[in-house]
Design a protein around this motif. Structure first.
Motif, PDB file in Angstrom:
ATOM      1  N   LEU A 175       0.875  -1.170   0.000  1.00  0.00           N
ATOM      2  CA  LEU A 175       0.000   0.000   0.000  1.00  0.00           C
ATOM      3  C   LEU A 175       0.914   1.222   0.000  1.00  0.00           C
ATOM      4  CD1 LEU A 175      -2.774  -0.868   2.622  1.00  0.00           C
ATOM      5  CD2 LEU A 175      -2.868  -1.049   0.134  1.00  0.00           C
ATOM      6  N   VAL A 176       0.846   2.006  -1.054  1.00  0.00           N
ATOM      7  CA  VAL A 176       1.615   3.243  -1.167  1.00  0.00           C
ATOM      8  C   VAL A 176       0.654   4.371  -0.840  1.00  0.00           C
ATOM      9  CG1 VAL A 176       2.861   4.751  -2.741  1.00  0.00           C
ATOM     10  CG2 VAL A 176       3.156   2.266  -2.905  1.00  0.00           C
ATOM     11  N   PHE A 177       1.058   5.254   0.074  1.00  0.00           N
ATOM     12  CA  PHE A 177       0.105   6.266   0.521  1.00  0.00           C
ATOM     13  C   PHE A 177       0.758   7.598   0.828  1.00  0.00           C
ATOM     14  CE2 PHE A 177       1.692   4.434   4.406  1.00  0.00           C
ATOM     15  CZ  PHE A 177       1.653   5.445   5.352  1.00  0.00           C
ATOM     16  N   VAL A 178      -0.091   8.619   0.811  1.00  0.00           N
ATOM     17  CA  VAL A 178       0.252   9.955   1.281  1.00  0.00           C
ATOM     18  C   VAL A 178      -0.739  10.256   2.389  1.00  0.00           C
ATOM     19  CG1 VAL A 178       0.336  12.407   0.715  1.00  0.00           C
ATOM     20  CG2 VAL A 178       1.083  10.714  -0.975  1.00  0.00           C
ATOM     21  N   SER A 179      -0.241  10.787   3.497  1.00  0.00           N
ATOM     22  CA  SER A 179      -1.122  11.135   4.606  1.00  0.00           C
ATOM     23  C   SER A 179      -0.758  12.519   5.101  1.00  0.00           C
ATOM     24  CB  SER A 179      -1.006  10.117   5.746  1.00  0.00           C
ATOM     25  OG  SER A 179      -1.967  10.376   6.740  1.00  0.00           O
ATOM     26  N   LEU A 180      -1.635  13.468   4.863  1.00  0.00           N
ATOM     27  CA  LEU A 180      -1.346  14.844   5.258  1.00  0.00           C
ATOM     28  C   LEU A 180      -1.841  15.151   6.665  1.00  0.00           C
ATOM     29  CD1 LEU A 180      -2.281  16.436   1.840  1.00  0.00           C
ATOM     30  CD2 LEU A 180      -0.026  15.793   2.671  1.00  0.00           C
ATOM     31  N   THR A 181      -2.925  14.514   7.085  1.00  0.00           N
ATOM     32  CA  THR A 181      -3.489  14.774   8.411  1.00  0.00           C
ATOM     33  C   THR A 181      -3.333  13.584   9.356  1.00  0.00           C
ATOM     34  OG1 THR A 181      -5.680  13.968   7.801  1.00  0.00           O
ATOM     35  CG2 THR A 181      -5.236  16.322   7.421  1.00  0.00           C
ATOM     36  N   GLY A 182      -2.892  12.456   8.844  1.00  0.00           N
ATOM     37  CA  GLY A 182      -2.755  11.246   9.653  1.00  0.00           C
ATOM     38  C   GLY A 182      -3.890  10.252   9.465  1.00  0.00           C
ATOM     39  N   ASN A 183      -4.989  10.656   8.826  1.00  0.00           N
ATOM     40  CA  ASN A 183      -6.122   9.750   8.642  1.00  0.00           C
ATOM     41  C   ASN A 183      -5.763   8.546   7.775  1.00  0.00           C
ATOM     42  OD1 ASN A 183      -8.008  11.131  10.210  1.00  0.00           O
ATOM     43  ND2 ASN A 183      -8.652  12.418   8.510  1.00  0.00           N
ATOM     44  N   VAL A 184      -5.123   8.783   6.645  1.00  0.00           N
ATOM     45  CA  VAL A 184      -4.759   7.682   5.751  1.00  0.00           C
ATOM     46  C   VAL A 184      -3.703   6.800   6.420  1.00  0.00           C
ATOM     47  CG1 VAL A 184      -3.692   7.092   3.543  1.00  0.00           C
ATOM     48  CG2 VAL A 184      -5.440   8.873   3.643  1.00  0.00           C
ATOM     49  N   ARG A 185      -2.747   7.411   7.099  1.00  0.00           N
ATOM     50  CA  ARG A 185      -1.718   6.637   7.817  1.00  0.00           C
ATOM     51  C   ARG A 185      -2.363   5.704   8.842  1.00  0.00           C
ATOM     52  NH1 ARG A 185       0.726  10.575   9.944  1.00  0.00           N
ATOM     53  NH2 ARG A 185       2.048  10.988   8.134  1.00  0.00           N
ATOM     54  N   ASP A 186      -3.361   6.202   9.559  1.00  0.00           N
ATOM     55  CA  ASP A 186      -4.072   5.388  10.548  1.00  0.00           C
ATOM     56  C   ASP A 186      -4.783   4.219   9.870  1.00  0.00           C
ATOM     57  OD1 ASP A 186      -5.205   4.918  13.282  1.00  0.00           O
ATOM     58  OD2 ASP A 186      -7.082   5.391  12.236  1.00  0.00           O
ATOM     59  N   PHE A 187      -5.486   4.496   8.773  1.00  0.00           N
ATOM     60  CA  PHE A 187      -6.195   3.446   8.034  1.00  0.00           C
ATOM     61  C   PHE A 187      -5.215   2.368   7.570  1.00  0.00           C
ATOM     62  CE2 PHE A 187      -7.712   1.600   4.048  1.00  0.00           C
ATOM     63  CZ  PHE A 187      -9.000   1.194   4.393  1.00  0.00           C
ATOM     64  N   VAL A 188      -4.141   2.783   6.912  1.00  0.00           N
ATOM     65  CA  VAL A 188      -3.159   1.835   6.380  1.00  0.00           C
ATOM     66  C   VAL A 188      -2.546   1.006   7.510  1.00  0.00           C
ATOM     67  CG1 VAL A 188      -0.890   1.674   5.266  1.00  0.00           C
ATOM     68  CG2 VAL A 188      -2.662   3.158   4.295  1.00  0.00           C
ATOM     69  N   GLY A 189      -2.250   1.634   8.626  1.00  0.00           N
ATOM     70  CA  GLY A 189      -1.686   0.907   9.761  1.00  0.00           C
ATOM     71  C   GLY A 189      -2.615  -0.171  10.289  1.00  0.00           C
ATOM     72  N   ARG A 190      -3.909   0.101  10.293  1.00  0.00           N
ATOM     73  CA  ARG A 190      -4.882  -0.868  10.789  1.00  0.00           C
ATOM     74  C   ARG A 190      -5.156  -1.989   9.800  1.00  0.00           C
ATOM     75  NH1 ARG A 190     -10.019   1.711  12.167  1.00  0.00           N
ATOM     76  NH2 ARG A 190      -9.448   3.271  10.654  1.00  0.00           N
ATOM     77  N   VAL A 191      -4.880  -1.770   8.514  1.00  0.00           N
ATOM     78  CA  VAL A 191      -5.103  -2.810   7.502  1.00  0.00           C
ATOM     79  C   VAL A 191      -4.119  -3.962   7.687  1.00  0.00           C
ATOM     80  CG1 VAL A 191      -4.912  -3.310   5.035  1.00  0.00           C
ATOM     81  CG2 VAL A 191      -6.215  -1.332   5.802  1.00  0.00           C
ATOM     82  N   GLY A 192      -2.880  -3.660   8.028  1.00  0.00           N
ATOM     83  CA  GLY A 192      -1.902  -4.711   8.294  1.00  0.00           C
ATOM     84  C   GLY A 192      -1.171  -5.236   7.076  1.00  0.00           C
ATOM     85  N   MET A 193      -1.104  -4.447   6.010  1.00  0.00           N
ATOM     86  CA  MET A 193      -0.338  -4.829   4.824  1.00  0.00           C
ATOM     87  C   MET A 193       0.977  -4.047   4.809  1.00  0.00           C
ATOM     88  SD  MET A 193      -3.375  -4.840   1.932  1.00  0.00           S
ATOM     89  CE  MET A 193      -2.261  -5.065   0.555  1.00  0.00           C
ATOM     90  N   ASP A 194       1.945  -4.541   4.054  1.00  0.00           N
ATOM     91  CA  ASP A 194       3.177  -3.780   3.869  1.00  0.00           C
ATOM     92  C   ASP A 194       2.823  -2.439   3.260  1.00  0.00           C
ATOM     93  OD1 ASP A 194       4.707  -5.872   4.825  1.00  0.00           O
ATOM     94  OD2 ASP A 194       5.175  -6.650   2.822  1.00  0.00           O
ATOM     95  N   SER A 195       3.555  -1.395   3.659  1.00  0.00           N
ATOM     96  CA  SER A 195       3.208  -0.066   3.165  1.00  0.00           C
ATOM     97  C   SER A 195       4.448   0.790   2.945  1.00  0.00           C
ATOM     98  CB  SER A 195       2.262   0.637   4.144  1.00  0.00           C
ATOM     99  OG  SER A 195       2.891   0.825   5.391  1.00  0.00           O
ATOM    100  N   LEU A 196       4.255   1.823   2.148  1.00  0.00           N
ATOM    101  CA  LEU A 196       5.284   2.808   1.856  1.00  0.00           C
ATOM    102  C   LEU A 196       4.612   4.164   1.876  1.00  0.00           C
ATOM    103  CD1 LEU A 196       8.077   3.765   0.744  1.00  0.00           C
ATOM    104  CD2 LEU A 196       7.107   3.396  -1.547  1.00  0.00           C
ATOM    105  N   GLU A 197       5.050   5.026   2.783  1.00  0.00           N
ATOM    106  CA  GLU A 197       4.510   6.385   2.824  1.00  0.00           C
ATOM    107  C   GLU A 197       5.357   7.266   1.922  1.00  0.00           C
ATOM    108  OE1 GLU A 197       2.975   9.870   5.887  1.00  0.00           O
ATOM    109  OE2 GLU A 197       3.900   8.064   6.706  1.00  0.00           O
TER     110      GLU A 197
END
Length: 129
Positions: A3-25
């Motif tokens: 999961l590649v993501f951008v999180s400006l307020t932390g909402n997307v970062r929180d979602f991605v963290g709870r999904v439990g897949m490998d990620s790249l911010e």
């Protein structure tokens, strides 16, 4: 699967963290990072500049060939603007808009997202997350 993501307020970062897949911010100021595995982009709805930043990442080296689709986060109060960055990117790259959620998503959103990704045939997700 990444999961590649951008999180400006932390909402997307929180979602991605709870999904439990490998990620790249992605670094908003320098998105030029190369990936060598399939990925889904998770993006908030913010402004047109965000679409440009994510496009820079997608078009960097061979990243486009690994792109599976998009997921959008937003605020339903903004009607037509809800998840517009993910919709615009989906149209631009002719890749599916896999899922949408509001703010950082609910627990139901996490469950539904995992189910959608698995039905999409993309990956096995850590079931403990």
């Amino acid at each position: 699967m990444l999961l590649v993501f951008v999180s400006l307020t932390g909402n997307v970062r929180d979602f991605v963290g709870r999904v439990g897949m490998d990620s790249l911010e992605l670094d908003y100021s320098n998105p030029l990072t190369e990936v060598d595995e399939d990925y889904i982009v998770v993006t908030p709805s913010y402004d047109d500049d965000l679409t440009d930043v994510i496009s820079e990442f997608i078009e960097y080296k061979d990243n486009l060939k690994h792109l599976i689709g998009f997921v959008g986060s937003g605020n339903r109060n903004f009607d037509d603007e809800y998840c517009f960055n993910a919709r615009d990117l989906s149209n631009k790259y002719s890749k599916p808009l896999i899922f949408k959620f509001e703010f950082s998503g609910t627990e139901k959103d996490i469950t539904d997202f995992k189910k959608e990704v698995q039905e999409f045939g993309v990956t096995e997700i850590n079931k403990e997350s």
